[in-house]
Design an enzyme around this catalytic site. Structure first.
Site, PDB file in Angstrom:
ATOM      1  N   GLY A 141     -53.541 -46.029  30.185  1.00 44.31           N
ATOM      2  CA  GLY A 141     -54.131 -47.173  29.474  1.00 44.31           C
ATOM      3  C   GLY A 141     -54.660 -48.221  30.421  1.00 44.31           C
ATOM      4  O   GLY A 141     -54.457 -49.418  30.223  1.00 44.31           O
ATOM      5  N   ARG A 168     -58.302 -51.544  30.368  1.00 44.65           N
ATOM      6  CA  ARG A 168     -58.413 -52.995  30.121  1.00 44.65           C
ATOM      7  C   ARG A 168     -57.017 -53.618  30.177  1.00 44.65           C
ATOM      8  O   ARG A 168     -56.029 -52.908  30.367  1.00 44.65           O
ATOM      9  CB  ARG A 168     -59.102 -53.281  28.776  1.00 44.65           C
ATOM     10  CG  ARG A 168     -58.494 -52.580  27.595  1.00 44.65           C
ATOM     11  CD  ARG A 168     -59.480 -52.493  26.423  1.00 44.65           C
ATOM     12  NE  ARG A 168     -58.997 -51.582  25.395  1.00 44.65           N
ATOM     13  CZ  ARG A 168     -58.252 -51.946  24.361  1.00 44.65           C
ATOM     14  NH1 ARG A 168     -57.923 -53.208  24.202  1.00 44.65           N
ATOM     15  NH2 ARG A 168     -57.862 -51.058  23.477  1.00 44.65           N
ATOM     16  N   ASP A 217     -55.218 -38.578  25.745  1.00 40.22           N
ATOM     17  CA  ASP A 217     -54.437 -39.389  24.812  1.00 40.22           C
ATOM     18  C   ASP A 217     -52.963 -39.152  25.155  1.00 40.22           C
ATOM     19  O   ASP A 217     -52.489 -38.005  25.112  1.00 40.22           O
ATOM     20  CB  ASP A 217     -54.764 -38.914  23.389  1.00 40.22           C
ATOM     21  CG  ASP A 217     -54.030 -39.697  22.320  1.00 40.22           C
ATOM     22  OD1 ASP A 217     -52.914 -40.196  22.584  1.00 40.22           O
ATOM     23  OD2 ASP A 217     -54.577 -39.795  21.209  1.00 40.22           O
ATOM     24  N   VAL A 218     -52.230 -40.215  25.456  1.00 39.83           N
ATOM     25  CA  VAL A 218     -50.845 -40.026  25.908  1.00 39.83           C
ATOM     26  C   VAL A 218     -49.930 -39.445  24.820  1.00 39.83           C
ATOM     27  O   VAL A 218     -48.866 -38.932  25.132  1.00 39.83           O
ATOM     28  CB  VAL A 218     -50.211 -41.336  26.467  1.00 39.83           C
ATOM     29  CG1 VAL A 218     -50.916 -41.788  27.735  1.00 39.83           C
ATOM     30  CG2 VAL A 218     -50.160 -42.425  25.424  1.00 39.83           C
ATOM     31  N   ASN A 251     -48.115 -47.422  30.819  1.00 37.12           N
ATOM     32  CA  ASN A 251     -48.556 -48.732  30.296  1.00 37.12           C
ATOM     33  C   ASN A 251     -49.228 -48.625  28.926  1.00 37.12           C
ATOM     34  O   ASN A 251     -49.183 -49.582  28.149  1.00 37.12           O
ATOM     35  CB  ASN A 251     -49.531 -49.351  31.312  1.00 37.12           C
ATOM     36  CG  ASN A 251     -50.305 -50.516  30.730  1.00 37.12           C
ATOM     37  OD1 ASN A 251     -49.789 -51.624  30.602  1.00 37.12           O
ATOM     38  ND2 ASN A 251     -51.545 -50.275  30.335  1.00 37.12           N
ATOM     39  N   SER A 259     -41.295 -54.335  26.363  1.00 32.13           N
ATOM     40  CA  SER A 259     -41.678 -55.644  25.801  1.00 32.13           C
ATOM     41  C   SER A 259     -40.409 -56.442  25.495  1.00 32.13           C
ATOM     42  O   SER A 259     -39.359 -55.848  25.195  1.00 32.13           O
ATOM     43  CB  SER A 259     -42.455 -55.444  24.499  1.00 32.13           C
ATOM     44  OG  SER A 259     -42.563 -56.669  23.799  1.00 32.13           O
ATOM     45  N   TYR A 297     -43.064 -51.265  16.534  1.00 31.81           N
ATOM     46  CA  TYR A 297     -43.288 -51.607  17.941  1.00 31.81           C
ATOM     47  C   TYR A 297     -41.955 -51.858  18.659  1.00 31.81           C
ATOM     48  O   TYR A 297     -41.723 -51.358  19.769  1.00 31.81           O
ATOM     49  CB  TYR A 297     -44.173 -52.849  17.997  1.00 31.81           C
ATOM     50  CG  TYR A 297     -44.630 -53.268  19.375  1.00 31.81           C
ATOM     51  CD1 TYR A 297     -45.596 -52.545  20.064  1.00 31.81           C
ATOM     52  CD2 TYR A 297     -44.115 -54.416  19.976  1.00 31.81           C
ATOM     53  CE1 TYR A 297     -46.039 -52.951  21.317  1.00 31.81           C
ATOM     54  CE2 TYR A 297     -44.550 -54.836  21.223  1.00 31.81           C
ATOM     55  CZ  TYR A 297     -45.512 -54.091  21.888  1.00 31.81           C
ATOM     56  OH  TYR A 297     -45.945 -54.505  23.136  1.00 31.81           O
ATOM     57  N   ALA A 329     -39.008 -50.716  17.873  1.00 35.20           N
ATOM     58  CA  ALA A 329     -38.282 -49.446  18.036  1.00 35.20           C
ATOM     59  C   ALA A 329     -38.852 -48.663  19.216  1.00 35.20           C
ATOM     60  O   ALA A 329     -38.103 -48.094  20.028  1.00 35.20           O
ATOM     61  CB  ALA A 329     -38.371 -48.625  16.751  1.00 35.20           C
ATOM     62  N   ILE A 385     -48.661 -62.074  26.691  1.00 34.77           N
ATOM     63  CA  ILE A 385     -49.638 -61.972  27.774  1.00 34.77           C
ATOM     64  C   ILE A 385     -51.062 -61.981  27.200  1.00 34.77           C
ATOM     65  O   ILE A 385     -51.320 -61.327  26.176  1.00 34.77           O
ATOM     66  CB  ILE A 385     -49.420 -60.656  28.580  1.00 34.77           C
ATOM     67  CG1 ILE A 385     -47.940 -60.501  28.996  1.00 34.77           C
ATOM     68  CG2 ILE A 385     -50.338 -60.604  29.802  1.00 34.77           C
ATOM     69  CD1 ILE A 385     -47.367 -61.584  29.884  1.00 34.77           C
TER      70      ILE A 385
HETATM   71  N1  LIG Z   1     -50.214 -58.276  25.801  1.00 35.63           N
HETATM   72  C1  LIG Z   1     -48.940 -58.568  25.585  1.00 35.63           C
HETATM   73  O1  LIG Z   1     -48.587 -59.695  25.198  1.00 35.63           O
HETATM   74  C2  LIG Z   1     -47.880 -57.534  25.798  1.00 35.63           C
HETATM   75  C3  LIG Z   1     -46.541 -57.948  25.693  1.00 35.63           C
HETATM   76  C4  LIG Z   1     -45.524 -57.023  25.903  1.00 35.63           C
HETATM   77  C5  LIG Z   1     -45.842 -55.716  26.207  1.00 35.63           C
HETATM   78  N2  LIG Z   1     -47.152 -55.336  26.297  1.00 35.63           N
HETATM   79  C6  LIG Z   1     -47.399 -53.932  26.588  1.00 35.63           C
HETATM   80  O2  LIG Z   1     -48.225 -53.818  27.729  1.00 35.63           O
HETATM   81  C7  LIG Z   1     -49.019 -52.636  27.633  1.00 35.63           C
HETATM   82  C8  LIG Z   1     -50.483 -52.997  27.830  1.00 35.63           C
HETATM   83  O3  LIG Z   1     -50.828 -53.934  26.815  1.00 35.63           O
HETATM   84  P1  LIG Z   1     -52.188 -54.766  26.820  1.00 35.63           P
HETATM   85  O4  LIG Z   1     -51.860 -56.101  26.273  1.00 35.63           O
HETATM   86  O5  LIG Z   1     -52.887 -54.636  28.132  1.00 35.63           O
HETATM   87  O6  LIG Z   1     -52.980 -53.971  25.685  1.00 35.63           O
HETATM   88  P2  LIG Z   1     -54.540 -53.702  25.451  1.00 35.63           P
HETATM   89  O7  LIG Z   1     -55.365 -54.728  26.114  1.00 35.63           O
HETATM   90  O8  LIG Z   1     -54.660 -53.477  23.983  1.00 35.63           O
HETATM   91  O9  LIG Z   1     -54.762 -52.311  26.229  1.00 35.63           O
HETATM   92  C9  LIG Z   1     -54.075 -51.163  25.846  1.00 35.63           C
HETATM   93  C10 LIG Z   1     -54.480 -49.999  26.706  1.00 35.63           C
HETATM   94  O10 LIG Z   1     -53.762 -48.839  26.256  1.00 35.63           O
HETATM   95  C11 LIG Z   1     -54.698 -47.790  26.035  1.00 35.63           C
HETATM   96  N3  LIG Z   1     -54.240 -46.849  25.026  1.00 35.63           N
HETATM   97  C12 LIG Z   1     -53.852 -47.106  23.752  1.00 35.63           C
HETATM   98  N4  LIG Z   1     -53.506 -45.969  23.139  1.00 35.63           N
HETATM   99  C13 LIG Z   1     -53.663 -44.966  24.046  1.00 35.63           C
HETATM  100  C14 LIG Z   1     -53.459 -43.558  24.010  1.00 35.63           C
HETATM  101  N5  LIG Z   1     -53.037 -42.947  22.906  1.00 35.63           N
HETATM  102  N6  LIG Z   1     -53.712 -42.851  25.133  1.00 35.63           N
HETATM  103  C15 LIG Z   1     -54.155 -43.452  26.250  1.00 35.63           C
HETATM  104  N7  LIG Z   1     -54.397 -44.776  26.338  1.00 35.63           N
HETATM  105  C16 LIG Z   1     -54.146 -45.522  25.252  1.00 35.63           C
HETATM  106  C17 LIG Z   1     -55.978 -48.512  25.602  1.00 35.63           C
HETATM  107  O11 LIG Z   1     -57.071 -47.637  25.742  1.00 35.63           O
HETATM  108  P3  LIG Z   1     -58.357 -47.721  24.771  1.00 35.63           P
HETATM  109  O12 LIG Z   1     -59.263 -48.686  25.457  1.00 35.63           O
HETATM  110  O13 LIG Z   1     -58.855 -46.332  24.742  1.00 35.63           O
HETATM  111  O14 LIG Z   1     -57.858 -48.209  23.434  1.00 35.63           O
HETATM  112  C18 LIG Z   1     -55.979 -49.678  26.583  1.00 35.63           C
HETATM  113  O15 LIG Z   1     -56.463 -49.266  27.832  1.00 35.63           O
HETATM  114  C19 LIG Z   1     -48.709 -52.026  26.261  1.00 35.63           C
HETATM  115  O16 LIG Z   1     -47.741 -51.027  26.395  1.00 35.63           O
HETATM  116  C20 LIG Z   1     -48.152 -53.199  25.488  1.00 35.63           C
HETATM  117  O17 LIG Z   1     -47.296 -52.789  24.447  1.00 35.63           O
HETATM  118  C21 LIG Z   1     -48.172 -56.209  26.095  1.00 35.63           C
END
Ligand SMILES: NC(=O)c1ccc[n+]([C@@H]2O[C@H](COP(=O)([O-])OP(=O)(O)OC[C@H]3O[C@@H](n4cnc5c(N)ncnc54)[C@H](OP(=O)(O)O)[C@@H]3O)[C@@H](O)[C@H]2O)c1
Length: 246
Positions: A11, A14, A62-63, A89, A141, A154, A156, A187
């Protein structure tokens, strides 16, 4: 010259994943970026990383698919010869109160966030066991620790990642493979941009530092967990949340 280490990041198109890719590239890693759907921006991302002086490979998949993860890992090994660091990630949210949550909203979040972490790890671990070294960093998270109304799916998935991390850390420690989780708070990425200003204001009230974190602030901790400076840390959940959950 010292051989470059290789990091595979899921992932990484972005948000947090992309920033982790840049941070590790700046620290002399060759980078394999996992993406789901091809876009022109991916080529820009690849050339930006190459401009830093690091090799960059793009691995599609796709993971939530075990076989696609197998292919991603094999493609990375073919391109770079090894994997030193795996960052799980990739993640999604599909929020809703339990009474309104569809079965698919629950299972798809578990399949991508938790099963995806298993799929990637299961396919990578044999290489790390053979080389008797490796670092696995799972992005959990604070919601996996403290829970959050409207996020049973989420929470779980992210709590599952914590149990997975601790168990795996115990399993593979003897082979010099360190496994840790990061629990980010709130974030600034696409994932949180969708929240209304009112919801954001409510969240800020729960954060002692009174602001959102940046992807860079997560990437810096990933860098630390990959480095020799963290050689005695395994099975831990590092909170990077401005004090949101203590
Ligand atoms: N942002 C926060 O506040 C926050 C807080 C706690 C934890 N997190 C965790 O941090 C991680 C990154 O979050 P983020 O905020 O950077 O999210 P994001 O901007 O929505 O980016 C998510 C990334 O995951 C990829 N992805 C989603 N489903 C996928 C799949 N089935 N196979 C491969 N890639 C996949 C997306 O690819 P596509 O572009 O193809 O969709 C994208 O590159 C996540 O695990 C999230 O739960 C985030």
């Amino acid at each position: 010259m010292e051989e470059k280490k290789v990091a595979l990041i899921t992932g990484a198109t972005r948000g947090i994943g992309k920033e982790i890719a840049f941070e590790l590239a700046l620290n002399n890693y060759s980078i394999a970026i996992n993406y789901r759907n091809y876009s022109k921006e991916l080529e820009t991302l690849k050339s930006d990383i190459e401009a830093i002086g690091s090799k960059c490979g793009l691995v599609q998949g796709d993971v939530s698919s075990f076989n696609e993860c197998k292919n991603m890992v094999e493609d990375t090994i073919e391109a770079f010869g090894k994997i030193d660091v795996l960052v799980n990630n990739a993640g999604i949210t599909k929020d809703g109160l339990i009474m309104r949550m569809k079965e698919e909203d629950f299972t798809s979040v578990i399949d991508i966030n938790l099963v995806g972490t298993f799929n990637m790890t299961r396919n990578t671990i044999s290489y790390m066991l053979k080389q008797k070294s490796g670092r696995i960093i799972n992005i959990s998270s604070v919601v996996g620790v403290a829970g959050n109304a409207g996020q049973t799916n989420y929470a779980a998935s992210k709590a599952g990642i914590i149990g997975f991390t601790k168990s795996l850390a115990k399993e593979v420690a003897s082979r010099n493979i360190l496994v840790n989780a990061i629990a980010p708070g709130f974030i600034a990425t696409d994932m949180t941009n969708v929240l209304s200003d009112n919801v954001k204001e409510e969240i800020f009230k729960q954060i002692p530092l009174k602001r959102m974190g940046t992807p860079k602030e997560i990437a810096k901790v990933v860098k630390f967990l990959c480095s020799d400076d963290s050689s005695y840390i395994t099975g831990q959940v590092i909170h990077v949340d401005g004090g949101m959950v203590m």
